[in-house]
Design a protein around this motif. Structure first.
Motif, PDB file in Angstrom:
ATOM      1  N   ASN A   1       0.835  -1.215   0.000  1.00 45.57           N
ATOM      2  CA  ASN A   1       0.000   0.000   0.000  1.00 45.57           C
ATOM      3  C   ASN A   1       0.863   1.255   0.000  1.00 45.57           C
ATOM      4  O   ASN A   1       0.533   2.252   0.640  1.00 45.57           O
ATOM      5  N   PHE A   2       1.981   1.200  -0.750  1.00 48.28           N
ATOM      6  CA  PHE A   2       2.922   2.317  -0.716  1.00 48.28           C
ATOM      7  C   PHE A   2       2.332   3.581  -1.347  1.00 48.28           C
ATOM      8  O   PHE A   2       2.665   4.693  -0.935  1.00 48.28           O
ATOM      9  N   ASP A   3       1.451   3.417  -2.309  1.00 46.51           N
ATOM     10  CA  ASP A   3       0.787   4.596  -2.882  1.00 46.51           C
ATOM     11  C   ASP A   3       0.034   5.355  -1.800  1.00 46.51           C
ATOM     12  O   ASP A   3       0.025   6.598  -1.786  1.00 46.51           O
ATOM     13  N   HIS A   4      -0.586   4.631  -0.903  1.00 42.93           N
ATOM     14  CA  HIS A   4      -1.303   5.256   0.208  1.00 42.93           C
ATOM     15  C   HIS A   4      -0.326   5.963   1.143  1.00 42.93           C
ATOM     16  O   HIS A   4      -0.606   7.070   1.627  1.00 42.93           O
ATOM     17  N   THR A   5       0.820   5.334   1.393  1.00 43.69           N
ATOM     18  CA  THR A   5       1.852   5.956   2.224  1.00 43.69           C
ATOM     19  C   THR A   5       2.306   7.277   1.609  1.00 43.69           C
ATOM     20  O   THR A   5       2.438   8.290   2.308  1.00 43.69           O
ATOM     21  N   LEU A   6       2.555   7.272   0.315  1.00 46.68           N
ATOM     22  CA  LEU A   6       2.993   8.490  -0.371  1.00 46.68           C
ATOM     23  C   LEU A   6       1.929   9.591  -0.275  1.00 46.68           C
ATOM     24  O   LEU A   6       2.261  10.769  -0.069  1.00 46.68           O
ATOM     25  N   LYS A   7       0.674   9.214  -0.382  1.00 44.17           N
ATOM     26  CA  LYS A   7      -0.409  10.195  -0.247  1.00 44.17           C
ATOM     27  C   LYS A   7      -0.446  10.761   1.171  1.00 44.17           C
ATOM     28  O   LYS A   7      -0.688  11.963   1.374  1.00 44.17           O
ATOM     29  N   ASN A   8      -0.210   9.912   2.163  1.00 39.30           N
ATOM     30  CA  ASN A   8      -0.186  10.370   3.552  1.00 39.30           C
ATOM     31  C   ASN A   8       0.980  11.328   3.801  1.00 39.30           C
ATOM     32  O   ASN A   8       0.824  12.342   4.501  1.00 39.30           O
ATOM     33  N   ILE A   9       2.142  11.003   3.238  1.00 40.95           N
ATOM     34  CA  ILE A   9       3.291  11.896   3.385  1.00 40.95           C
ATOM     35  C   ILE A   9       3.001  13.236   2.726  1.00 40.95           C
ATOM     36  O   ILE A   9       3.265  14.306   3.296  1.00 40.95           O
ATOM     37  N   ALA A  10       2.430  13.191   1.529  1.00 38.96           N
ATOM     38  CA  ALA A  10       2.106  14.426   0.817  1.00 38.96           C
ATOM     39  C   ALA A  10       1.101  15.268   1.594  1.00 38.96           C
ATOM     40  O   ALA A  10       1.237  16.499   1.681  1.00 38.96           O
ATOM     41  N   PHE A  11       0.113  14.613   2.190  1.00 41.53           N
ATOM     42  CA  PHE A  11      -0.881  15.324   2.998  1.00 41.53           C
ATOM     43  C   PHE A  11      -0.202  16.022   4.179  1.00 41.53           C
ATOM     44  O   PHE A  11      -0.466  17.202   4.457  1.00 41.53           O
ATOM     45  N   ALA A  12       0.681  15.303   4.874  1.00 45.27           N
ATOM     46  CA  ALA A  12       1.398  15.892   6.010  1.00 45.27           C
ATOM     47  C   ALA A  12       2.244  17.075   5.562  1.00 45.27           C
ATOM     48  O   ALA A  12       2.323  18.100   6.264  1.00 45.27           O
ATOM     49  N   CYS A  13       2.855  16.949   4.404  1.00 46.24           N
ATOM     50  CA  CYS A  13       3.685  18.041   3.869  1.00 46.24           C
ATOM     51  C   CYS A  13       2.848  19.276   3.573  1.00 46.24           C
ATOM     52  O   CYS A  13       3.249  20.409   3.872  1.00 46.24           O
ATOM     53  N   GLU A  14       1.696  19.060   2.987  1.00 45.46           N
ATOM     54  CA  GLU A  14       0.821  20.186   2.644  1.00 45.46           C
ATOM     55  C   GLU A  14       0.301  20.884   3.897  1.00 45.46           C
ATOM     56  O   GLU A  14       0.224  22.117   3.962  1.00 45.46           O
TER      57      GLU A  14
ATOM     58  N   THR B   1      12.012   7.440  -5.033  1.00 44.31           N
ATOM     59  CA  THR B   1      10.595   7.489  -5.416  1.00 44.31           C
ATOM     60  C   THR B   1       9.839   8.490  -4.555  1.00 44.31           C
ATOM     61  O   THR B   1       8.995   9.245  -5.056  1.00 44.31           O
ATOM     62  N   ILE B   2      10.133   8.501  -3.256  1.00 43.38           N
ATOM     63  CA  ILE B   2       9.485   9.451  -2.349  1.00 43.38           C
ATOM     64  C   ILE B   2       9.768  10.874  -2.805  1.00 43.38           C
ATOM     65  O   ILE B   2       8.852  11.696  -2.937  1.00 43.38           O
ATOM     66  N   TYR B   3      11.055  11.166  -3.064  1.00 42.75           N
ATOM     67  CA  TYR B   3      11.421  12.530  -3.448  1.00 42.75           C
ATOM     68  C   TYR B   3      10.930  12.899  -4.847  1.00 42.75           C
ATOM     69  O   TYR B   3      10.688  14.064  -5.140  1.00 42.75           O
ATOM     70  N   LYS B   4      10.797  11.903  -5.706  1.00 43.97           N
ATOM     71  CA  LYS B   4      10.308  12.161  -7.058  1.00 43.97           C
ATOM     72  C   LYS B   4       8.796  12.410  -7.062  1.00 43.97           C
ATOM     73  O   LYS B   4       8.296  13.242  -7.814  1.00 43.97           O
ATOM     74  N   THR B   5       8.103  11.697  -6.189  1.00 43.56           N
ATOM     75  CA  THR B   5       6.645  11.785  -6.153  1.00 43.56           C
ATOM     76  C   THR B   5       6.162  13.074  -5.487  1.00 43.56           C
ATOM     77  O   THR B   5       5.170  13.673  -5.912  1.00 43.56           O
ATOM     78  N   ILE B   6       6.878  13.497  -4.443  1.00 43.95           N
ATOM     79  CA  ILE B   6       6.470  14.684  -3.680  1.00 43.95           C
ATOM     80  C   ILE B   6       7.442  15.811  -3.993  1.00 43.95           C
ATOM     81  O   ILE B   6       8.655  15.665  -3.828  1.00 43.95           O
ATOM     82  N   SER B   7       6.938  16.917  -4.429  1.00 45.30           N
ATOM     83  CA  SER B   7       7.773  18.002  -4.949  1.00 45.30           C
ATOM     84  C   SER B   7       8.649  18.626  -3.866  1.00 45.30           C
ATOM     85  O   SER B   7       8.331  18.584  -2.677  1.00 45.30           O
ATOM     86  N   ALA B   8       9.731  19.231  -4.315  1.00 47.05           N
ATOM     87  CA  ALA B   8      10.725  19.807  -3.402  1.00 47.05           C
ATOM     88  C   ALA B   8      10.169  20.958  -2.582  1.00 47.05           C
ATOM     89  O   ALA B   8      10.655  21.233  -1.480  1.00 47.05           O
ATOM     90  N   ASP B   9       9.146  21.631  -3.082  1.00 49.54           N
ATOM     91  CA  ASP B   9       8.576  22.731  -2.302  1.00 49.54           C
ATOM     92  C   ASP B   9       7.777  22.224  -1.113  1.00 49.54           C
ATOM     93  O   ASP B   9       7.489  22.975  -0.175  1.00 49.54           O
ATOM     94  N   LEU B  10       7.444  20.935  -1.121  1.00 48.23           N
ATOM     95  CA  LEU B  10       6.719  20.323  -0.007  1.00 48.23           C
ATOM     96  C   LEU B  10       7.609  19.453   0.858  1.00 48.23           C
ATOM     97  O   LEU B  10       7.406  19.375   2.078  1.00 48.23           O
TER      98      LEU B  10
END
Length: 274
Positions: free
Chosen positions: A103-116, A145-154
Motif C-alpha cells: 500500500n505504498f501509494d497510500h503511504t505516499l499520499k499520507n506523506i504528501a498530505f502531512a507536507c501540505e 521514489t518518495i522525493y520524485k513523487t512529492i515536490s521539493a517545495d513540499l
C-alpha cells in the motif's frame, strides 16, 4: 559557506527525560548551536520556546512519526510552530508503510498530505532515511521514489549519512544528488565488521529493547571515531547548500555516556572548522 552544528536529542533521550532544561544547558555548554527534537517529554510548545530562548539555542527541527502527524495534524503542527522550529522530519517508516506491504501509494499520499499541512503552518517537511529505503522497487531506490513523487517545495531531504553508507552507497555522492534539497544532514558514525545483517541493526536504535552490542559487529561511534569520511561529507554538505549538520548517535559506545559521546563529536567537528 559555513554550517551550523546541532544535535538530535534522541541521542540524549534518557537525560532529557530526567532533566529537560539541564540537559539543554549542557548541550549549549558543549558548543552546539541548535537542537533537533525527538519528543517533548510532556512540555508545551511555548514553554520549550522560552527555555531555548534563555539558552540561545536554535530549534532546528523535530522528528515526528507519520502516524502522529496524521492523527491530529493541526495540534501537532501548532505545537512545533509555537516552538519556532523550521523543519519537521518523518523519522522512520514502519514495515506496514513500506512498498512490500502493498500500500505504498497510500503511504505516499499520507506523506504528501502531512507536507501540505505543514506548509500551511509555515513549516517544511523533511524525510529522514534509514537503509531500507535503498531497496530497489520498480527500478529505483524507493527513497528516490518518495522525493520524485512529492515536490521539493513540499518535501526536503534529511540525509542520514550512516544509513546511506550501510546501504552500500557513498554518503557524499548521495548528498550531492539532492543538492539544494538537503538543508539538514545527519552526521552519524559507526563501525561494522563485514556487512552486518540488516535485521540486526535496528535492535540498536531503540526498536528492540533487548538489543546487545557486545559483539560490536555493528556499533555507533561519536563523529570522527568510526568508518565515515566526514571531511568529504562536510564538503559535500556545503556544496549541496545544507544549512545544518546534526550529530546523532543512537547508542553510546561501550564505556561512554551519551553526553560524553556528543562532546567527542563536537570536539571533532570544531577541529574541522566548519
Amino acid at each position: 559557506m559555513s554550517l551550523s552544528i546541532g544535535v538530535q536529542l534522541y541521542t540524549l533521550r534518557d537525560e532529557m527525560e530526567k532533566d529537560f532544561k539541564g540537559t539543554l544547558e549542557k548541550v549549549k555548554e558543549l558548543g552546539y548551536e541548535g537542537v533537533e527534537f525527538a519528543g517533548l517529554f510532556g512540555k508545551e510548545g511555548k514553554e520549550v520556546k522560552e527555555i531555548l530562548k534563555d539558552l540561545s539555542l536554535k530549534a532546528v527541527s523535530a522528528h515526528v512519526p507519520l502516524a502522529e502527524l496524521l492523527k491530529d495534524p493541526d495540534k501537532v503542527l501548532k505545537t512545533y510552530k509555537d516552538i519556532g522550529l523550521e523543519y519537521i522530519a518523518i523519522p522512520y517508516l514502519p514495515e506496514e508503510d513500506r512498498p512490500h506491504a502493498g500500500n505504498f501509494d497510500h503511504t505516499l499520499k499520507n506523506i504528501a498530505f502531512a507536507c501540505e499541512k505543514a506548509k500551511e503552518y509555515g513549516l517544511t517537511m523533511l524525510y529522514h532515511n534509514h537503509d531500507f529505503e535503498f531497496d530497489v522497487v520498480d527500478g529505483e531506490y524507493y527513497l528516490d521514489t518518495i522525493y520524485k513523487t512529492i515536490s521539493a517545495d513540499l518535501l526536503q531531504a534529511e540525509i542520514d549519512t550512516c544509513w546511506v553508507n550501510v546501504a552500500g552507497l557513498d554518503p557524499s555522492e548521495y548528498i550531492m544528488k539532492y543538492k539544494d534539497r538537503a538543508p539538514v544532514v545527519h552526521l552519524k558514525d559507526f563501525v561494522m565488521k563485514g556487512r552486518a545483517k540488516k535485521e540486526n541493526l535496528y535492535e540498536l536504535i531503540g526498536i528492540d529493547k533487548n538489543a546487545q552490542q557486545s559483539k560490536e559487529e555493528f556499533a555507533f561511534r561519536p563523529v570522527g571515531y568510526g568508518f565515515q569520511d566526514f571531511k568529504q561529507i562536510i564538503e559535500a554538505s556545503k556544496q549541496a547548500g545544507a544549512k545544518w549538520v546534526i550529530v546523532e548517535q543512537d547508542r553510546p559506545a561501550t564505556g561512554q555516556s551519551p553526553l560524553e559521546s556528543v562532546e567527542l563529536s563536537i570536539q571533532y567537528l570544531k577541529g574541522l572548522r566548519l
